[in-house]
Design an enzyme around this catalytic site. Structure first.
Site, short mmCIF file in Angstrom:
data_model
loop_
_atom_site.label_atom_id
_atom_site.label_comp_id
_atom_site.label_asym_id
_atom_site.label_seq_id
_atom_site.Cartn_x
_atom_site.Cartn_y
_atom_site.Cartn_z
N ARG A 522 37.48 -0.96 19.13
CA ARG A 522 36.60 -0.97 17.92
C ARG A 522 36.05 0.28 17.61
O ARG A 522 35.77 1.13 18.12
CB ARG A 522 35.28 -2.09 18.39
CG ARG A 522 35.89 -3.34 18.79
CD ARG A 522 36.21 -4.51 17.91
NE ARG A 522 35.34 -4.39 16.58
CZ ARG A 522 35.55 -5.62 15.90
NH1 ARG A 522 36.34 -6.40 16.12
NH2 ARG A 522 34.77 -5.65 14.63
N VAL A 523 35.89 0.31 16.21
CA VAL A 523 35.37 1.51 15.47
C VAL A 523 33.72 1.16 15.15
O VAL A 523 33.18 1.99 14.55
CB VAL A 523 36.19 1.99 14.40
CG1 VAL A 523 37.33 2.66 15.07
CG2 VAL A 523 36.59 1.05 13.25
N ASP A 524 33.27 0.07 15.12
CA ASP A 524 32.18 -0.28 14.79
C ASP A 524 31.34 -0.72 15.84
O ASP A 524 31.62 -0.25 17.01
CB ASP A 524 32.34 -1.75 13.84
CG ASP A 524 32.99 -2.75 14.61
OD1 ASP A 524 33.18 -2.63 15.83
OD2 ASP A 524 33.13 -3.73 13.75
N ASP A 525 30.11 -1.12 15.72
CA ASP A 525 29.17 -1.54 17.00
C ASP A 525 29.29 -2.81 17.63
O ASP A 525 28.46 -3.59 17.88
CB ASP A 525 27.66 -1.46 16.42
CG ASP A 525 27.30 -0.01 16.07
OD1 ASP A 525 28.15 1.12 16.50
OD2 ASP A 525 26.48 0.00 14.86
N VAL A 526 30.60 -2.95 18.02
CA VAL A 526 31.02 -4.37 18.97
C VAL A 526 31.50 -3.75 20.12
O VAL A 526 32.22 -2.94 20.14
CB VAL A 526 31.86 -5.01 18.00
CG1 VAL A 526 32.65 -6.09 18.75
CG2 VAL A 526 31.20 -5.66 16.54
#
Ligand code: 6R9
Length: 654
Positions: A522-526
């Site tokens: 993941r590149v997001d806050d997951v």
């Protein structure tokens, strides 16, 4: 384990293949490449010979057709299902580009069908009523059952009739909070039969998380069981549901019925807390209803289910899937990724509380008339000679884990389908087709039919050839989710605005010189812990709900077994000092609010957090501190108070 486990033929979550091909922007293997040097693992000739797709060329032909003529490709496949009315005239319509207005996908619009009919009645009419649909293995050896397709249909009809009797109608939401009992699959199929929208909540979620989901979809009915055995311990699921319902009632969602299956091996009736008038034992009512239930024909675009998943803000997202496209897509991906044969016995280890269980325990296999193993506990020992295809899903599988799976579990014989996909995508998106491709350990290989993955740079420009960047999908595919329940705006903002003109997956990805896709996480806050998707914001809000917590920042760190583990930086309110007791109660707050699977592995005391002058927490720095990469902290000059970093490093081992 009982006999049938010795014949498990394909384990689930996804299979593999091999090959040289050209595809999309990429192209690629020279004629001489197929060797270990290039880290290619070829499918055996025996396997390829019998496979549905047996060469890269055959894949390429089918893939190209699926891209050039999606309507023709998918309508041919869809014709294998039963439709009360056919779609007319368009097979699909789409707007994926926010700049052109509201994002909207429709597949087989205007057609009417029923997925429960296609999974059960259609297979029975084809002469498979006596075939085993489900082998159920309980927690204890000897605790097992089986249902043929005809028997499963009867059970589904009885529950469907009961649900209609209590007033559930087409479009109503039904929350299902059950462990992996056969009743979980029966409940999903019964809802689908009458056009009700199921929302399965993983039975590891806490009362608060369950309440949040009940409130969001405003259900009138919860289906659960009294308890579940986990090892020697019985977990009182009904108690969790009781708290969730009282929470929901306070928020104006008056759940009027809690249908409770008595799971005798875990807890007796007498020991179960009960609320007369609201609670009903499944065994007391459902078996009294008729074993035939007329199907509610629904539009292909009518909702089939809601499944809540984590995003980068605190509130879980209600991913909504509709009927027709999801049906066609899960059935087709299942068939090809596992090279399904009618004689296979198929086992997917996933829980139906997650998308993998929806698509590849229940719908995909049953739509193909497959025999499915449903397993509540753990396998101790079994023969592996009859395994044909192995699967993997949920997180990047590193080459050494891949090799272990391939060499040890699959005796260096079974192709692995390392399938990349998401709750949102409904089914496999990038996956090997066993028999078609030479595999590369750790790569999900190439896209499924009809899927156009692209890698884009920060500005959203597609990049070609060997590269890395953000993984996006161009164009719609039948299994795509259609909205976030009650929040189409968030659907557009999260998935279609970051890179206009594309669906943004939230994953990083690279493509090698041979065109193979490699998912990098993941590149997001997951955070992805053992395949469970958890939003950092959800864990943070659980932590700050603790009266002594002033602020929290959560990051994922690499973990040898779980993929990632949860690492929390916590500042306490003034006057409270750090102690083991507070650490434990912070972790308990997360367990209570989300579930045990989201509990942080590490609490790092933080007198202050690294913030920019505008007050944004710099997680990049926290990730480096958490993983001990202190020489890679990068530029800290934009921090409001650079001293914070030294303080945190000093507290690393506390
Ligand atoms: C099906 C499922 C989705 C996220 C996804 C990605 C990760 C899934 C993967 C994989 C590498 C694979 N992921 N499959 N990463 N290789 N084969 O897991 O759905 O729970 O929504 O998670 O899982 O990061 O974005 P979901």
């Amino acid at each position: 384990p009982s006999d049938h486990l010795r014949h498990v033929e394909s384990m689930a979550q996804l299979p593999s293949g091999a090959g040289k091909i050209s595809h999309l922007n990429a192209v690629i293997l020279g004629e001489t490449l197929a060797s270990e040097e290039n880290d290619l693992v070829l499918p055996s000739q025996d396997f390829s010979r019998q496979a549905l797709v047996s060469s890269p060329e055959q894949y390429r032909k089918m893939y190209e057709r699926s891209i050039q003529d999606p309507a023709g490709f998918w309508s041919e496949i869809a014709s294998q299902f039963y439709w009360k009315e056919k779609w007319d005239p368009e097979v699909y319509s789409e707007n994926i580009d926010v700049r052109k207005g509201t994002v909207k996908f429709e597949w087989f619009k205007g057609a009417s069908t029923n997925i429960s009919y296609n999974a059960l009645d259609r297979n029975i009419e084809a002469g498979n009523g006596g075939k085993v649909a489900i082998y159920w293995e309980g927690n204890e050896p000897g605790d097992d059952e089986q249902l043929t397709y005809a028997e499963l249909l009867e059970k589904v009809c009885q529950l469907a009739n009961y649900l209609k009797h209590v007033g559930i109608r087409k479009g109503d939401a039904v929350v299902i909070y059950l462990p992996m009992l056969m009743e979980l699959l029966i409940s999903m199929l019964a809802c689908a039969r009458i056009g009700a929208v199921h929302s399965v909540v993983f039975a590891g979620f806490s009362a608060e998380s369950l309440a949040q989901r009940i409130i969001d979809c405003k259900t009138k009915v919860v289906i659960t069981c009294n308890a579940v055995r986990r090892g020697p311990k019985a977990i009182h699921l009904k108690g969790i549901v009781d708290s969730a319902i009282s929470e929901s009632v306070k928020s104006g969602v008056p759940v009027g019925l809690c249908l409770t299956f008595e799971n005798q091996s875990a807890m007796k009736r007498e020991d179960t807390k009960w609320q007369e008038g609201r609670d009903v034992w499944w065994q007391d009512v459902v078996p009294q209803f008729p074993t035939k239930c007329a199907v509610e024909w629904v539009d292909a675009e009518d909702p089939l289910f809601l499944l809540y998943t984590s995003g980068s803000t605190g509130k879980p997202k209600g991913v909504l899937h509709t009927t027709g496209g999801y049906m066609v897509y899960t059935a087709t991906t299942f068939k090809y990724a596992f090279d399904h044969k009618p004689s296979d016995i198929y086992w997917c280890t996933a829980d139906c509380g997650w998308i993998t269980g929806h698509s590849y325990v229940t719908y995909g296999p049953l739509l193909n008339g497959a025999t499915v193993v449903v397993f509540e506990g753990y396998v101790t020992r079994y023969h592996r000679k009859s395994l044909r295809v192995l699967g993997s899903v949920g997180e990047p599988i590193n080459p050494s884990a891949w090799r272990w799976f391939y060499n040890v579990v699959g005796d260096s014989r079974c192709p692995i389908s390392d399938t990349w996909w998401q709750t949102e995508t409904g089914g496999f998106m990038i996956t090997p087709l066993p028999g078609a491709w030479p595999q590369k350990p750790g790569s999900a290989t190439f896209p499924f039919f009809g899927v156009q993955p692209v890698i884009v740079d920060e500005k959203g420009n597609e990049i070609e050839g060997e590269c890395s960047g953000y993984l996006c999908i161009k164009k719609s595919w039948p299994g795509a989710f259609r909205t976030l329940y009650g929040d189409h705006e968030r659907y557009q903002t999260t998935y279609f605005k970051p890179f206009a003109g594309y669906y943004f997956t939230g994953d990083g990805c690279s493509r090698d010189k041979d065109g193979y896709f490699w998912l990098t996480g993941r590149v997001d806050d997951v955070i992805n812990v053992s395949g469970h998707r958890i939003g950092t914001a959800e864990v943070e809000s659980a932590l700050v709900s603790h009266p002594h917590c002033a602020e929290a920042a959560v990051v994922g760190v690499e973990h040898e077994i779980k993929g990632q583990s949860i690492y929390a930086f916590v500042s306490l309110v003034e006057g409270v000092s750090y102690s083991e007791g507070i650490r434990k109660s912070l972790i308990l707050a997360v367990r209570n609010q989300i579930g045990a699977f989201a509990a942080p592995d590490k609490i790092h005391w933080a007198p202050g957090l690294p913030k920019t002058r505008s007050g944004k927490i710099m997680r990049r720095i926290l990730r480096k501190i958490a993983s001990g990469q202190l020489d890679e902290l990068g530029d800290t000059s934009t921090l409001a108070d650079p001293n914070v970093v030294d303080q945190l490093i000093a507290l690393s081992d506390c």
